[in-house]
Design a protein around this motif. Sequence first.
Motif, PDB file in Angstrom:
ATOM      1  N   SER A 173      -5.166   2.827  -9.020  1.00 27.87           N
ATOM      2  CA  SER A 173      -4.538   4.297  -9.196  1.00 27.87           C
ATOM      3  C   SER A 173      -3.676   4.897  -7.986  1.00 27.87           C
ATOM      4  O   SER A 173      -3.698   4.205  -6.805  1.00 27.87           O
ATOM      5  CB  SER A 173      -5.949   5.063  -9.535  1.00 27.87           C
ATOM      6  OG  SER A 173      -6.704   5.135  -8.318  1.00 27.87           O
TER       7      SER A 173
ATOM      8  N   THR B 174      -3.582   8.510  -5.796  1.00 23.82           N
ATOM      9  CA  THR B 174      -4.329   9.480  -5.717  1.00 23.82           C
ATOM     10  C   THR B 174      -3.363  10.582  -4.710  1.00 23.82           C
ATOM     11  O   THR B 174      -2.802   9.855  -3.846  1.00 23.82           O
ATOM     12  CB  THR B 174      -5.716   9.500  -5.180  1.00 23.82           C
ATOM     13  OG1 THR B 174      -5.797   8.804  -3.830  1.00 23.82           O
ATOM     14  CG2 THR B 174      -6.627   8.682  -6.078  1.00 23.82           C
TER      15      THR B 174
ATOM     16  N   GLY C 193       0.854  -1.281  -0.081  1.00 19.65           N
ATOM     17  CA  GLY C 193      -0.153   0.168  -0.013  1.00 19.65           C
ATOM     18  C   GLY C 193       0.960   1.351   0.067  1.00 19.65           C
ATOM     19  O   GLY C 193       0.301   2.424  -0.261  1.00 19.65           O
TER      20      GLY C 193
ATOM     21  N   SER D 215      -4.773   2.862  -4.566  1.00 12.96           N
ATOM     22  CA  SER D 215      -6.373   2.578  -4.517  1.00 12.96           C
ATOM     23  C   SER D 215      -6.052   1.104  -5.179  1.00 12.96           C
ATOM     24  O   SER D 215      -5.473   0.740  -6.280  1.00 12.96           O
ATOM     25  CB  SER D 215      -7.049   3.437  -5.285  1.00 12.96           C
ATOM     26  OG  SER D 215      -8.516   2.867  -5.486  1.00 12.96           O
ATOM     27  N   GLY D 216      -6.968   0.138  -4.505  1.00 15.26           N
ATOM     28  CA  GLY D 216      -6.856  -1.292  -5.010  1.00 15.26           C
ATOM     29  C   GLY D 216      -7.740  -1.876  -5.950  1.00 15.26           C
ATOM     30  O   GLY D 216      -7.761  -2.462  -6.943  1.00 15.26           O
ATOM     31  N   ASP D 217      -9.252  -1.104  -5.640  1.00 19.17           N
ATOM     32  CA  ASP D 217     -10.145  -1.538  -6.501  1.00 19.17           C
ATOM     33  C   ASP D 217      -9.957  -1.290  -7.941  1.00 19.17           C
ATOM     34  O   ASP D 217     -10.392  -2.104  -8.987  1.00 19.17           O
ATOM     35  CB  ASP D 217     -11.695  -0.970  -6.052  1.00 19.17           C
ATOM     36  CG  ASP D 217     -11.442   0.528  -5.759  1.00 19.17           C
ATOM     37  OD1 ASP D 217     -10.326   1.318  -5.714  1.00 19.17           O
ATOM     38  OD2 ASP D 217     -12.713   1.031  -5.815  1.00 19.17           O
ATOM     39  N   LYS D 218      -9.931  -0.182  -8.395  1.00 18.07           N
ATOM     40  CA  LYS D 218      -9.376   0.506  -9.724  1.00 18.07           C
ATOM     41  C   LYS D 218      -7.934   0.990  -9.568  1.00 18.07           C
ATOM     42  O   LYS D 218      -7.768   2.018  -8.896  1.00 18.07           O
ATOM     43  CB  LYS D 218     -10.409   1.472 -10.366  1.00 18.07           C
ATOM     44  CG  LYS D 218     -11.786   0.887 -10.828  1.00 18.07           C
ATOM     45  CD  LYS D 218     -12.473   1.743 -11.226  1.00 18.07           C
ATOM     46  CE  LYS D 218     -13.837   1.590 -11.952  1.00 18.07           C
ATOM     47  NZ  LYS D 218     -14.631   2.388 -12.503  1.00 18.07           N
TER      48      LYS D 218
ATOM     49  N   ALA E 197      -3.870   6.995 -13.265  1.00 17.15           N
ATOM     50  CA  ALA E 197      -4.429   5.772 -13.322  1.00 17.15           C
ATOM     51  C   ALA E 197      -3.952   5.220 -14.805  1.00 17.15           C
ATOM     52  O   ALA E 197      -3.446   5.991 -15.597  1.00 17.15           O
ATOM     53  CB  ALA E 197      -6.070   5.746 -13.369  1.00 17.15           C
TER      54      ALA E 197
ATOM     55  N   THR F   7      -5.502  12.028  -9.751  1.00 15.89           N
ATOM     56  CA  THR F   7      -5.547  10.431  -9.717  1.00 15.89           C
ATOM     57  C   THR F   7      -4.751  10.020 -10.918  1.00 15.89           C
ATOM     58  O   THR F   7      -5.020  10.543 -12.186  1.00 15.89           O
ATOM     59  CB  THR F   7      -6.949  10.002  -9.852  1.00 15.89           C
ATOM     60  OG1 THR F   7      -7.687  10.469  -8.846  1.00 15.89           O
ATOM     61  CG2 THR F   7      -7.157   8.589 -10.102  1.00 15.89           C
TER      62      THR F   7
ATOM     63  N   LYS G 144      -2.161   7.865  -1.829  1.00 16.05           N
ATOM     64  CA  LYS G 144      -2.627   6.667  -1.620  1.00 16.05           C
ATOM     65  C   LYS G 144      -2.831   5.750  -2.886  1.00 16.05           C
ATOM     66  O   LYS G 144      -3.178   6.176  -3.711  1.00 16.05           O
ATOM     67  CB  LYS G 144      -4.012   6.964  -0.900  1.00 16.05           C
ATOM     68  CG  LYS G 144      -5.162   5.911  -0.662  1.00 16.05           C
ATOM     69  CD  LYS G 144      -6.392   6.413  -0.214  1.00 16.05           C
ATOM     70  CE  LYS G 144      -7.139   5.230   0.075  1.00 16.05           C
ATOM     71  NZ  LYS G 144      -8.660   5.486   0.128  1.00 16.05           N
TER      72      LYS G 144
END
Length: 187
Positions: free
Chosen positions: A96, A98, A70, A91-94, A165, A163, A89
């Motif tokens: 990216s 941020t 993380g 992000s794990g779901d999508k 991504a 973000t 941070k």
Amino acid sequence: MNRLIRPAALALAALALTTACSGSGGTGDKTDNGQQAVRADQAAAPAVTFPAPRPAPSPAATLAKIPAKGEVSMEQGPFTDRVKVTSLKLSGDKPSVTGHFAITSDVSDVLALELRAAFYDERGRLVGTGSFQYAEEGEAGEAAHGSPGHAGPRAEGAGIDFTAAPKTPLTGTPASAVLSIPVLVNE
């Protein structure tokens, strides 16, 4: 003795040609001599050349030190001393990265910004990259193009949220990321 005379004669001939070519012949305008001197100085000055722009270096294929799960670290670069990047941070779901970006060195408008995130799996292997681009023309450019202006937050001053991504699917599950700033252009 002949060997000494020949180079001296060549030097004298060169001097005579130089003197004859640079003279005004007695009929020239005095202001013309000044312009010729300026042109000669300009011709003698070396041309200024700049190195070709280099693309940002590719992210490391593997990390020497495996970061904690993380963790998002900031790669040191030519712009990191002029900015403040906070609230990073992963992000794990999508997948990216941020965070919040702000210019700390001056208050001039940011014309172009690129943030690049390199995503790594739990073994420290690169699984892909993502980016965030920001462009702002300023009020003069916006008025010239007929656009209403930049209504949202600006990168200078209080800063902006971003973000980064990936545009293409990653080759694995990201466990950490490294953020870099390959492009920062301000007025």
